[in-house]
Design a protein around this motif. Structure first.
Motif, PDB file in Angstrom:
ATOM      1  N   LEU A  31       0.825  -1.207   0.000  1.00  0.00           N
ATOM      2  CA  LEU A  31       0.000   0.000   0.000  1.00  0.00           C
ATOM      3  C   LEU A  31       0.860   1.257   0.000  1.00  0.00           C
ATOM      4  O   LEU A  31       0.585   2.206  -0.743  1.00  0.00           O
ATOM      5  CB  LEU A  31      -0.918   0.008   1.224  1.00  0.00           C
ATOM      6  N   ALA A  32       1.910   1.267   0.806  1.00  0.00           N
ATOM      7  CA  ALA A  32       2.787   2.435   0.869  1.00  0.00           C
ATOM      8  C   ALA A  32       3.505   2.660  -0.459  1.00  0.00           C
ATOM      9  O   ALA A  32       3.625   3.794  -0.925  1.00  0.00           O
ATOM     10  CB  ALA A  32       3.802   2.267   1.995  1.00  0.00           C
ATOM     11  N   LEU A  33       3.963   1.588  -1.077  1.00  0.00           N
ATOM     12  CA  LEU A  33       4.634   1.724  -2.368  1.00  0.00           C
ATOM     13  C   LEU A  33       3.666   2.155  -3.457  1.00  0.00           C
ATOM     14  O   LEU A  33       4.044   2.896  -4.377  1.00  0.00           O
ATOM     15  CB  LEU A  33       5.322   0.417  -2.756  1.00  0.00           C
ATOM     16  N   SER A  34       2.412   1.714  -3.384  1.00  0.00           N
ATOM     17  CA  SER A  34       1.404   2.148  -4.359  1.00  0.00           C
ATOM     18  C   SER A  34       1.147   3.644  -4.246  1.00  0.00           C
ATOM     19  O   SER A  34       1.071   4.348  -5.255  1.00  0.00           O
ATOM     20  CB  SER A  34       0.099   1.382  -4.152  1.00  0.00           C
ATOM     21  N   ILE A  40       4.546  10.117  -6.914  1.00  0.00           N
ATOM     22  CA  ILE A  40       5.745  10.495  -7.665  1.00  0.00           C
ATOM     23  C   ILE A  40       5.450  10.529  -9.162  1.00  0.00           C
ATOM     24  O   ILE A  40       5.868  11.455  -9.870  1.00  0.00           O
ATOM     25  CB  ILE A  40       6.907   9.541  -7.328  1.00  0.00           C
ATOM     26  N   GLY A  41       4.714   9.541  -9.657  1.00  0.00           N
ATOM     27  CA  GLY A  41       4.367   9.540 -11.081  1.00  0.00           C
ATOM     28  C   GLY A  41       3.526  10.729 -11.477  1.00  0.00           C
ATOM     29  O   GLY A  41       3.737  11.344 -12.531  1.00  0.00           O
ATOM     30  N   LEU A  42       2.563  11.079 -10.641  1.00  0.00           N
ATOM     31  CA  LEU A  42       1.714  12.230 -10.942  1.00  0.00           C
ATOM     32  C   LEU A  42       2.504  13.532 -10.865  1.00  0.00           C
ATOM     33  O   LEU A  42       2.293  14.441 -11.669  1.00  0.00           O
ATOM     34  CB  LEU A  42       0.523  12.271  -9.989  1.00  0.00           C
ATOM     35  N   GLY A  43       3.432  13.606  -9.922  1.00  0.00           N
ATOM     36  CA  GLY A  43       4.278  14.801  -9.818  1.00  0.00           C
ATOM     37  C   GLY A  43       5.150  14.986 -11.046  1.00  0.00           C
ATOM     38  O   GLY A  43       5.300  16.099 -11.562  1.00  0.00           O
ATOM     39  N   ILE A  44       5.732  13.896 -11.523  1.00  0.00           N
ATOM     40  CA  ILE A  44       6.575  13.973 -12.720  1.00  0.00           C
ATOM     41  C   ILE A  44       5.731  14.346 -13.936  1.00  0.00           C
ATOM     42  O   ILE A  44       6.141  15.162 -14.773  1.00  0.00           O
ATOM     43  CB  ILE A  44       7.317  12.642 -12.938  1.00  0.00           C
ATOM     44  N   ILE A  90      -3.862  13.924 -17.153  1.00  0.00           N
ATOM     45  CA  ILE A  90      -5.070  13.296 -16.620  1.00  0.00           C
ATOM     46  C   ILE A  90      -4.970  11.772 -16.728  1.00  0.00           C
ATOM     47  O   ILE A  90      -5.416  11.049 -15.832  1.00  0.00           O
ATOM     48  CB  ILE A  90      -6.319  13.852 -17.317  1.00  0.00           C
ATOM     49  N   TYR A  91      -4.376  11.259 -17.828  1.00  0.00           N
ATOM     50  CA  TYR A  91      -4.157   9.811 -17.940  1.00  0.00           C
ATOM     51  C   TYR A  91      -3.270   9.314 -16.805  1.00  0.00           C
ATOM     52  O   TYR A  91      -3.507   8.253 -16.239  1.00  0.00           O
ATOM     53  CB  TYR A  91      -3.518   9.453 -19.282  1.00  0.00           C
ATOM     54  N   THR A  92      -2.252  10.080 -16.467  1.00  0.00           N
ATOM     55  CA  THR A  92      -1.383   9.689 -15.356  1.00  0.00           C
ATOM     56  C   THR A  92      -2.145   9.710 -14.039  1.00  0.00           C
ATOM     57  O   THR A  92      -1.927   8.850 -13.181  1.00  0.00           O
ATOM     58  CB  THR A  92      -0.169  10.621 -15.283  1.00  0.00           C
ATOM     59  N   LEU A  93      -3.049  10.666 -13.868  1.00  0.00           N
ATOM     60  CA  LEU A  93      -3.882  10.699 -12.668  1.00  0.00           C
ATOM     61  C   LEU A  93      -4.744   9.450 -12.583  1.00  0.00           C
ATOM     62  O   LEU A  93      -4.881   8.852 -11.510  1.00  0.00           O
ATOM     63  CB  LEU A  93      -4.764  11.955 -12.674  1.00  0.00           C
ATOM     64  N   VAL A  94      -5.294   9.012 -13.707  1.00  0.00           N
ATOM     65  CA  VAL A  94      -6.112   7.795 -13.720  1.00  0.00           C
ATOM     66  C   VAL A  94      -5.265   6.581 -13.336  1.00  0.00           C
ATOM     67  O   VAL A  94      -5.677   5.737 -12.535  1.00  0.00           O
ATOM     68  CB  VAL A  94      -6.772   7.601 -15.103  1.00  0.00           C
ATOM     69  N   PHE A  95      -4.053   6.490 -13.892  1.00  0.00           N
ATOM     70  CA  PHE A  95      -3.166   5.372 -13.547  1.00  0.00           C
ATOM     71  C   PHE A  95      -2.779   5.403 -12.070  1.00  0.00           C
ATOM     72  O   PHE A  95      -2.674   4.362 -11.424  1.00  0.00           O
ATOM     73  CB  PHE A  95      -1.911   5.374 -14.414  1.00  0.00           C
ATOM     74  N   ALA A  96      -2.576   6.601 -11.522  1.00  0.00           N
ATOM     75  CA  ALA A  96      -2.241   6.713 -10.105  1.00  0.00           C
ATOM     76  C   ALA A  96      -3.411   6.277  -9.233  1.00  0.00           C
ATOM     77  O   ALA A  96      -3.228   5.581  -8.227  1.00  0.00           O
ATOM     78  CB  ALA A  96      -1.842   8.152  -9.775  1.00  0.00           C
ATOM     79  N   ILE A  97      -4.627   6.649  -9.614  1.00  0.00           N
ATOM     80  CA  ILE A  97      -5.804   6.236  -8.851  1.00  0.00           C
ATOM     81  C   ILE A  97      -5.972   4.719  -8.919  1.00  0.00           C
ATOM     82  O   ILE A  97      -6.300   4.068  -7.925  1.00  0.00           O
ATOM     83  CB  ILE A  97      -7.050   6.983  -9.359  1.00  0.00           C
ATOM     84  N   ILE A  98      -5.721   4.138 -10.096  1.00  0.00           N
ATOM     85  CA  ILE A  98      -5.800   2.681 -10.219  1.00  0.00           C
ATOM     86  C   ILE A  98      -4.741   2.015  -9.358  1.00  0.00           C
ATOM     87  O   ILE A  98      -5.004   1.009  -8.688  1.00  0.00           O
ATOM     88  CB  ILE A  98      -5.666   2.261 -11.694  1.00  0.00           C
ATOM     89  N   ILE A 100      -3.445   3.097  -6.632  1.00  0.00           N
ATOM     90  CA  ILE A 100      -3.720   3.247  -5.206  1.00  0.00           C
ATOM     91  C   ILE A 100      -4.960   2.470  -4.787  1.00  0.00           C
ATOM     92  O   ILE A 100      -4.943   1.729  -3.811  1.00  0.00           O
ATOM     93  CB  ILE A 100      -3.857   4.741  -4.849  1.00  0.00           C
ATOM     94  N   TYR A 101      -6.062   2.604  -5.527  1.00  0.00           N
ATOM     95  CA  TYR A 101      -7.328   2.025  -5.091  1.00  0.00           C
ATOM     96  C   TYR A 101      -7.691   0.708  -5.768  1.00  0.00           C
ATOM     97  O   TYR A 101      -8.409  -0.086  -5.193  1.00  0.00           O
ATOM     98  CB  TYR A 101      -8.470   3.024  -5.306  1.00  0.00           C
ATOM     99  N   GLY A 102      -7.245   0.493  -6.983  1.00  0.00           N
ATOM    100  CA  GLY A 102      -7.632  -0.707  -7.712  1.00  0.00           C
ATOM    101  C   GLY A 102      -6.474  -1.644  -7.939  1.00  0.00           C
ATOM    102  O   GLY A 102      -6.428  -2.332  -8.951  1.00  0.00           O
ATOM    103  N   ASN A 103      -5.529  -1.660  -7.026  1.00  0.00           N
ATOM    104  CA  ASN A 103      -4.333  -2.482  -7.173  1.00  0.00           C
ATOM    105  C   ASN A 103      -4.729  -3.958  -7.182  1.00  0.00           C
ATOM    106  O   ASN A 103      -5.287  -4.459  -6.211  1.00  0.00           O
ATOM    107  CB  ASN A 103      -3.376  -2.190  -6.019  1.00  0.00           C
TER     108      ASN A 103
END
Length: 121
Positions: A31-34, A40-44, A90-98, A100-103
């Motif tokens: 969870l912490a790594l997710s 970090i991905g969204l920041g980049i 926005i695509y990166t935001l979707v991947f980040a949400i996946i 974190i929440y849909g791992n």
């Protein structure tokens, strides 16, 4: 650049600050790594998008200064380019949400994945 690196390490340390991470629980580590990977991905992606938008605006201003007659066409093209750049963030935001929440590696999200598979066919 050093401040940005220290800030990134601070965010990662904040993600690992949970008590159960240090007790050997692999689920908490996942969870912490997710969360760290998503942040970090969204920041980049946001940093790259901001740089790209700045370059597009600078090129549009320079083109308008050289030839004021085509300023309207350049402005329309710039808005299309800005929309495409923002879509990538926005695509990166979707991947980040996946992540974190849909791992799919988490036991709780197997039910979510199965529900989506049932909806899709």
């Amino acid at each position: 650049m050093k401040a940005l690196l220290v800030l990134c390490f601070g965010f990662v340390a904040f993600a690992f600050a949970g008590e159960s991470v240090f007790s050997g629980s692999d689920l908490s580590l996942l969870l912490a790594l997710s969360v760290a990977g998503g942040v970090i991905g969204l920041g980049i992606a946001a940093l790259g998008g901001a740089i790209g938008m700045g370059n597009a605006a600078a090129a549009t201003i320079a083109g308008t200064a050289r030839n004021p007659g085509i300023g309207g066409k350049l402005l329309g093209t710039m808005f299309i380019a800005l929309a495409l750049i923002e879509a990538q963030v926005i695509y990166t935001l979707v991947f980040a949400i996946i992540a974190i929440y849909g791992n799919p590696f988490l036991p709780e999200s197997k039910m979510i994945v199965e529900a989506f598979q049932a909806l899709l066919g």
